[in-house]
Design a protein around this motif. Structure first.
Motif, PDB file in Angstrom:
ATOM      1  N   GLU A   3       0.697  -1.232   0.040  1.00 44.50           N
ATOM      2  CA  GLU A   3      -0.051  -0.060  -0.125  1.00 44.50           C
ATOM      3  C   GLU A   3       0.870   1.263  -0.132  1.00 44.50           C
ATOM      4  O   GLU A   3       0.481   2.175  -0.866  1.00 44.50           O
ATOM      5  CB  GLU A   3      -0.841  -0.041   1.243  1.00 44.50           C
ATOM      6  CG  GLU A   3      -2.143  -1.030   1.261  1.00 44.50           C
ATOM      7  CD  GLU A   3      -2.671  -1.151   2.570  1.00 44.50           C
ATOM      8  OE1 GLU A   3      -3.905  -1.523   2.648  1.00 44.50           O
ATOM      9  OE2 GLU A   3      -2.236  -0.818   3.492  1.00 44.50           O
ATOM     10  N   ALA A   4       1.983   1.139   0.765  1.00 46.90           N
ATOM     11  CA  ALA A   4       2.774   2.577   0.882  1.00 46.90           C
ATOM     12  C   ALA A   4       3.461   2.615  -0.413  1.00 46.90           C
ATOM     13  O   ALA A   4       3.527   3.761  -0.904  1.00 46.90           O
ATOM     14  CB  ALA A   4       3.938   2.084   1.869  1.00 46.90           C
ATOM     15  N   ARG A   5       3.911   1.749  -1.205  1.00 41.86           N
ATOM     16  CA  ARG A   5       4.385   1.830  -2.738  1.00 41.86           C
ATOM     17  C   ARG A   5       3.552   2.312  -3.590  1.00 41.86           C
ATOM     18  O   ARG A   5       4.064   3.344  -4.247  1.00 41.86           O
ATOM     19  CB  ARG A   5       4.994   0.397  -3.092  1.00 41.86           C
ATOM     20  CG  ARG A   5       5.567   0.358  -4.596  1.00 41.86           C
ATOM     21  CD  ARG A   5       6.236  -0.854  -4.892  1.00 41.86           C
ATOM     22  NE  ARG A   5       6.967  -1.434  -4.089  1.00 41.86           N
ATOM     23  CZ  ARG A   5       8.298  -1.151  -3.942  1.00 41.86           C
ATOM     24  NH1 ARG A   5       8.880  -0.429  -4.926  1.00 41.86           N
ATOM     25  NH2 ARG A   5       9.169  -2.027  -3.051  1.00 41.86           N
ATOM     26  N   LYS A   6       2.238   1.895  -3.424  1.00 39.93           N
ATOM     27  CA  LYS A   6       1.455   2.382  -4.233  1.00 39.93           C
ATOM     28  C   LYS A   6       1.058   3.975  -3.990  1.00 39.93           C
ATOM     29  O   LYS A   6       1.006   4.673  -5.015  1.00 39.93           O
ATOM     30  CB  LYS A   6      -0.061   1.535  -4.360  1.00 39.93           C
ATOM     31  CG  LYS A   6      -1.279   1.982  -5.068  1.00 39.93           C
ATOM     32  CD  LYS A   6      -2.365   1.224  -4.844  1.00 39.93           C
ATOM     33  CE  LYS A   6      -3.709   1.519  -5.561  1.00 39.93           C
ATOM     34  NZ  LYS A   6      -3.480   1.616  -7.041  1.00 39.93           N
ATOM     35  N   LEU A   7       0.645   4.195  -2.876  1.00 41.52           N
ATOM     36  CA  LEU A   7       0.615   5.741  -2.418  1.00 41.52           C
ATOM     37  C   LEU A   7       1.877   6.700  -3.160  1.00 41.52           C
ATOM     38  O   LEU A   7       1.540   7.760  -3.800  1.00 41.52           O
ATOM     39  CB  LEU A   7       0.586   5.909  -0.833  1.00 41.52           C
ATOM     40  CG  LEU A   7      -0.744   5.446  -0.421  1.00 41.52           C
ATOM     41  CD1 LEU A   7      -0.683   5.885   1.111  1.00 41.52           C
ATOM     42  CD2 LEU A   7      -1.794   6.340  -1.134  1.00 41.52           C
ATOM     43  N   ILE A   8       3.129   6.092  -2.614  1.00 38.62           N
ATOM     44  CA  ILE A   8       4.222   6.755  -3.163  1.00 38.62           C
ATOM     45  C   ILE A   8       4.462   7.234  -4.724  1.00 38.62           C
ATOM     46  O   ILE A   8       4.832   8.076  -5.208  1.00 38.62           O
ATOM     47  CB  ILE A   8       5.358   6.381  -2.391  1.00 38.62           C
ATOM     48  CG1 ILE A   8       5.555   6.609  -1.266  1.00 38.62           C
ATOM     49  CG2 ILE A   8       6.783   6.803  -3.150  1.00 38.62           C
ATOM     50  CD1 ILE A   8       6.647   5.857  -0.168  1.00 38.62           C
ATOM     51  N   MET A   9       4.073   5.775  -5.368  1.00 44.87           N
ATOM     52  CA  MET A   9       4.271   6.090  -6.714  1.00 44.87           C
ATOM     53  C   MET A   9       3.129   6.561  -7.621  1.00 44.87           C
ATOM     54  O   MET A   9       3.365   7.284  -8.582  1.00 44.87           O
ATOM     55  CB  MET A   9       4.242   4.458  -7.434  1.00 44.87           C
ATOM     56  CG  MET A   9       5.403   3.778  -6.883  1.00 44.87           C
ATOM     57  SD  MET A   9       6.978   4.600  -7.487  1.00 44.87           S
ATOM     58  CE  MET A   9       8.242   3.366  -6.751  1.00 44.87           C
TER      59      MET A   9
END
Length: 331
Positions: free
Chosen positions: A95-101
């Motif tokens: 989820e964190a990766r998706k938000l950042i990207m």
């Protein structure tokens, strides 16, 4: 020298790193080019090579640092940081990766949290909620802050009112229908912002359709109670009301309606009773009086994270960058 030019000079004295995450908008690159040319801020732009080339074509922002979250060496560390900050909410690395990207505002706020940048300016193509949510989740509020609010800095041409035509209007972008206690905190926060930014004494008018009890209504009572609370809790600031707009800024009207007030007829900070009034009020002044309007500038975040109107110009973004640098100097 006008207000923003004065702030640029203050910014030059101690430049800060400001992140611009909206690389999908040409106004971002136009503003970055000006800030870098005038040398009052160090600029970081978050975006892909494709967006940089598409929206920055023909502009000189070569001194900016360009960060693509897909290739940056810091991305994995920022994913870990976001997971740690949001672990109580069940945040996963995926989820964190998706938000950042997908939402560069998260990456920008993580840079500030990490100490890699000093402030963020966003909102030219995102709502206030999209700007504020990552800031509150990552940067969080200043210690002791009771309420996050916002103000608009307005400079009205050929105007003898306010501080030589300079005003702060609050809250125009965030708190929908503040209570009396919230209004009192908005007044104090904006007074502090005015005095830091402008270097002169804030004179805060709590606005209403009534002046000093001339009308009776629950809305008037709310503002009158806010004035009482503000005076009790923040005696270091000049705050008065309730005042109609003309009584707040026009000396001759103030003499009739609010004789003896140390604010009436001299107000340079206008606190509106609700978001509708504030937002409508500042846009009326901006469009009809051809005033320059900068913000919404956020108050109460632990680091400077500032919003923009989606109708802003690149010059408006330049102004908010300068404000953000001066805010960061005080942190």
């Amino acid at each position: 020298m006008n207000c923003i030019e004065s702030l640029k000079q203050k910014a030059k004295a101690n430049k800060k790193r400001i992140v611009l995450p909206e690389s999908m908008d040409r106004r971002t690159f136009e503003a970055a080019a000006v800030a870098l040319k005038e040398d009052f801020a160090d600029i970081v732009i978050i975006g892909t090579d494709a967006d940089i080339k598409k929206y920055g074509e023909g502009l000189d922002f070569s001194k900016a640092e360009i960060i693509d979250p897909a290739t940056s060496k810091d991305t994995e560390r920022y994913i870990d940081l976001l997971v740690e900050l949001r672990k109580s909410k069940g945040m996963t690395p995926e989820e964190a990766r998706k938000l950042i990207m997908e939402d560069y505002m998260f990456y920008a706020c993580l840079m500030v949290k990490d100490g890699a940048a000093d402030g963020v300016v966003s909102g030219a193509c995102h709502s206030t909620a999209n700007t504020l949510r990552p800031a509150l989740q990552i940067i969080k509020t200043k210690p002791g802050t009771k309420l996050v609010s916002s103000y608009i800095l307005l400079e009205v041409p050929d105007c003898e009112f306010g501080d030589n035509g300079i005003f702060m209007f609050s809250d125009c972008g965030l708190v929908q229908n503040p209570t009396s206690e919230e209004l009192s905190e908005i007044a104090a926060s904006t007074a502090a912002s005015f005095q830091h930014l402008m270097g002169s004494e804030a004179k805060v008018a709590m606005l209403s359709h009534s002046t000093m009890g001339s009308a009776k209504h629950a809305d008037v009572t709310k503002v009158a109670e806010a004035v009482k609370l503000a005076k009790e809790n923040h005696p270091e600031y000049l705050i008065d009301g309730e005042l109609q707009l003309d009584a707040a800024i026009v000396p001759s009207v103030a003499d009739m309606k609010a004789p003896g007030s140390r604010v009436a007829g001299q107000a340079n900070v206008l606190v509106f009773p609700d978001l509708d009034a504030g937002n409508i009020g500042y846009k009326l002044v901006q469009r009809l009086a051809k005033a320059e309007a900068f913000g919404p500038v956020l108050q109460g975040i632990a680091s400077p994270i500032n919003d923009l109107s989606r109708g802003c110009s690149s010059a408006d973004i330049v102004g908010v960058i300068a404000i953000t640098v001066v805010q960061a100097q005080a942190e």
